[in-house]
Design an enzyme around this catalytic site. Structure first.
Site, PDB file in Angstrom:
ATOM      1  N   ASP A   1       0.823  -1.196   0.000  1.00 58.48           N
ATOM      2  CA  ASP A   1       0.000   0.000   0.000  1.00 58.48           C
ATOM      3  C   ASP A   1       0.866   1.258   0.000  1.00 58.48           C
ATOM      4  O   ASP A   1       1.812   1.379   0.788  1.00 58.48           O
ATOM      5  CB  ASP A   1      -0.895  -0.020   1.249  1.00 58.48           C
ATOM      6  CG  ASP A   1      -1.848   1.148   1.307  1.00 58.48           C
ATOM      7  OD1 ASP A   1      -2.788   1.169   0.497  1.00 58.48           O
ATOM      8  OD2 ASP A   1      -1.655   2.023   2.169  1.00 58.48           O
TER       9      ASP A   1
ATOM     10  N   GLU B   1      14.731 -14.517  -1.048  1.00 56.74           N
ATOM     11  CA  GLU B   1      15.041 -15.670  -0.202  1.00 56.74           C
ATOM     12  C   GLU B   1      13.921 -16.706  -0.230  1.00 56.74           C
ATOM     13  O   GLU B   1      14.117 -17.850   0.202  1.00 56.74           O
ATOM     14  CB  GLU B   1      15.264 -15.218   1.247  1.00 56.74           C
ATOM     15  CG  GLU B   1      16.475 -14.333   1.462  1.00 56.74           C
ATOM     16  CD  GLU B   1      16.596 -13.918   2.919  1.00 56.74           C
ATOM     17  OE1 GLU B   1      16.108 -14.679   3.795  1.00 56.74           O
ATOM     18  OE2 GLU B   1      17.148 -12.833   3.187  1.00 56.74           O
TER      19      GLU B   1
END
Length: 561
Positions: free
Chosen positions: A214, A273
């Site tokens: 957002d 990751e």
């Protein structure tokens, strides 16, 4: 690092780490999707109950609007605990079950993350405001007043009034770009960056597939200098309107700062990751397309981004074509995400004048789903829901209450999903819902449209299934042709598949002359309604054509004779 998600609960395309490229993501506003507990508020169990419906649309993922612990001053975009589910929506265990159930149906799960600010009820802010020398004193943006006691700068908040709030505990102002109850975090503090990345990691460990970020260009602020005035107040991002002082400034210092890029690179490194995860950045800026390009190019920042450039009142084909072609010219190896509606703007059918107009609704759907990029589809768009006509007494959105009557806020696009036309409250809840279900929506309820083969719901399902079968529409290159007589034409090509898409934005029939060989597609859905002529294609009013090409076309249009 151990992942929460079990292998058997992975989506069917679990080995595709770039699944997000060209994906269609269905936005669920949990508060208004399905109430499973009879309290008038939608919840996570309700979303689980409706996952089969979502999967039936042939979308690739869901995006869950905020469900975190919150005082709900801005309905979940003011987070007081990033790591828990607000009791009104359920529990963490409910969320885990939702992820597993979605993955079992081949759906990825992306969630909102509100990183630029927290609630003023967050423990971090409670500690920060307590004194000038506590461990989190510099975790938010604090500044001294000007000599006359005025705020440090002239910056304005999107929801009205100055972006600075006086705090008597510290005798300083704190920055809030939205509500005063949403203080901005200080991303210039490395401890804040580490803490926020830890909150993101928490959800990665729980198995989410991505994040919708957002207002991601609001994370960093510049020097405390006044913003200059705007030359014009054209409609754009949610706060840029003539009735809102926010729209009177050029926002040079309070958002979209170069320092934000370093944070985005840290965020991307974290996501890398966890192979197969993604990020969608919401950006609102005077140059949103430029920010989208900058934030996604090079593979080191966001995976994709979207802006408010197609969320305006402007449905003119010249504007639409100019927007998508400018994006293509600027984005390079970046990746756009397109949306025509969401929880912040007037419903598409109302905003673009398509209420009750089946041909227009299908045309806009085809325009969205044939562009190069990923797609966000807001709940209810597949039903053609209009903006709910609410009275002032029914509003709960702080923006609508503040700016009434010139701006009626966001409640009209957030009313509950109508599932069953004859059921109380449209089958959303057995109790009075937090916002009413308009009677106009009951005729568009899911159970009604399920019964009609020519409904917009059926057309949406069919077109999304068709799109899945044609890689050119998902990840193919795009080449736009000049607009002629309100017909937008462009090519999509991938590997050996080359398609021509033609969209007639006129209420009159048009003919498209194509000088190369074309072939109608046998599996095209019914909403693709153009017919072949000796020299090309005949497009009915607001008609749609998608055909195979043997070679690139030289196309022109003219009035049908």
């Amino acid at each position: 690092m151990h992942l929460y998600r079990p292998q058997e609960s992975q989506p069917q395309d679990g080995n595709r780490h770039d699944w997000w490229r060209g994906a269609v993501i269905y936005q669920v506003y949990p508060r208004s999707f399905q109430d499973s507990r009879g309290d008038g508020i939608g919840d996570l169990k309700g979303v689980i109950e409706r996952l089969d419906y979502i999967a039936s649309l042939n979308v690739d993922a869901i995006w869950l609007s905020p469900f975190f612990t919150s005082p709900m001053k801005d309905f979940g975009y003011d987070i007081s605990d990033y790591r828990d589910v607000d009791p009104m929506f359920g529990t963490l265990e409910d969320f885990d079950r939702l992820v597993e159930a979605a993955h079992a149906r081949g759906l990825r799960v992306t969630i909102d993350q509100v990183l630029s600010h927290t609630s003023d009820q967050h423990p971090w802010f409670a500690e920060s405001r307590a004194s000038h020398d506590n461990p989190r004193a510099d975790w938010y943006v604090w500044a001294d007043p000007r000599p006359d006691g005025a705020p440090p700068t002239n910056w304005q908040a999107i929801f009205g009034g100055p972006a600075w709030q006086w705090d008597t505990r510290r005798c300083q102002y704190y920055l809030h770009n939205f509500l005063a109850e949403q203080p901005d975090l200080n991303f210039r503090n490395p401890e804040v960056v580490e803490a926020i990345l830890g909150e993101v990691r928490f959800w990665l460990e729980r198995g989410v597939d991505g994040f919708r970020l957002d207002a991601i260009n609001f994370c960093t602020h510049g020097e405390l200098n006044d913003n200059p005035p705007r030359a014009d107040i054209a409609e754009g991002f949610i706060g840029v309107r003539p009735d809102n002082p926010y729209g009177y400034q050029r926002h040079l210092h309070d958002k979209t700062q170069p320092e934000n890029l370093a944070f985005l690179e840290r965020l991307r490194a974290l996501l890398d990751e966890y192979p197969g995860t993604t990020s969608i950045g919401e950006v609102g800026d005077d140059d949103s397309l430029g920010v989208m390009a900058e934030y996604t190019r090079g593979g080191k920042r966001l995976h994709m981004a979207y802006s408010f450039d197609l969320l305006t009142e402007n449905a003119d084909p010249e504007y639409l074509l100019a927007t998508v072609t400018e994006m293509e010219a600027r984005i390079g190896d970046g990746w756009p995400c397109w949306a025509l509606g969401n929880h912040d703007v007037t419903r598409l059918a109302t905003r673009w004048g398509a209420e009750g107009d089946a041909a227009k609704q299908r045309l806009y759907l085809a325009f969205l789903l044939t562009q190069r990029g990923s797609i966000c589809l807001y709940q209810g768009e597949e039903l053609g829901l209009s903006e709910a006509p609410l009275a002032f007494e029914q509003l709960v959105d702080p923006a609508g209450i503040t700016f009434w009557p010139s701006y009626k806020g966001r409640d009209g696009c957030r009313t509950p999903m109508p599932w069953r036309a004859e059921a109380p409250h449209g089958g959303f809840s057995s109790a009075t819902p937090w916002l009413p279900v308009p009677k106009e929506h009951l005729a568009l309820a899911v159970d009604r449209q399920e019964q009609h083969p020519d409904s917009l719901l059926k057309a949406t399902r069919d077109f999304l299934a068709f799109r899945r079968r044609h890689p050119a529409l998902i990840e193919g290159e795009i080449r736009h042709h000049p607009l002629h007589d309100e017909v937008m034409a462009f090519e999509r090509h991938h590997a050996h598949e080359r398609l021509l898409v033609a969209l007639n934005f006129s209420a009159e029939p048009r003919e498209l002359t194509v000088t190369k060989n074309i072939h109608l597609i046998e599996d095209a859905p019914a909403m693709v309604n153009a017919s072949a002529t000796h020299g090309g294609l005949a497009l009915p009013p607001h008609g749609i054509a998608i055909v195979r090409l043997e070679d690139a076309p030289a196309a022109r249009t003219g009035a049908s004779r």
